[in-house]
Design a protein around this motif. Sequence first.
Motif: not given
Length: 222
Positions: A40-58
């Motif tokens: 069968t088939y499934r489609i999802s639409i989601t949204g929410g929170l993004g947090l920096p991780a790794g060296t990206f936090t610099n």
Amino acid sequence: MRKIICLAIVLASVGNLFAQQVIERDQLYKRESPYERYTTYRISITGGLGLPAGTFTNYMDNTTTRNYAVSVDFVFPKNNLSLGATIGSQYFKNRIGRQVYSADNQDVSAVQTRTFSAVPLVLTGSYHIGNVNALVRPYVQVGLGGAFAELINYWGTIPTGDNGFRFVAQAGAGVRVLFKKQGKLGLEAGATYQHLPFALEGEGIKDASTLNARVGLFYRWW
């Protein structure tokens, strides 16, 4: 007369064939649903929170809610697996008040506006726990793909940074909850870690990795 007899025999045979295919009412609801019998088939639409991780936090201090994804899956009911693709959109922004910076033996007073955006396209594979028609169905997921990413740091009105296509790897887990038994519509919630290499020495980063928590709706059909 002989033709009439032959026709009667044929009609009787056809009637017996249909009679043999009739499913008793008490047996009808014991049959597997199409979601259990077919891919069968499934489609999802989601949204929410993004947090920096790794060296990206610099580089990036702020979280973001401008973090969306649309996913399409082929669901295989017999082995609890699904294969699909996800396209997302992420945008981070961080404004740093006016400070004095030293560059090339000069002192520069500037307001920094740090931005980062990415549009990842990822092929995914998921393993689910429980029957395909379970009201609550947890899953784990891995994915590989690529993203167009852009990092721009505005020093006042002067931009510095880089952009281009980058490799993406993801891993995560979540849960899907049907609104009714054997229904088509449900709630989806999950979290993923996304690794995106993005080396930029001037900003002190080697990656633009993120932790993403999203919630939304899914629809399935066959």
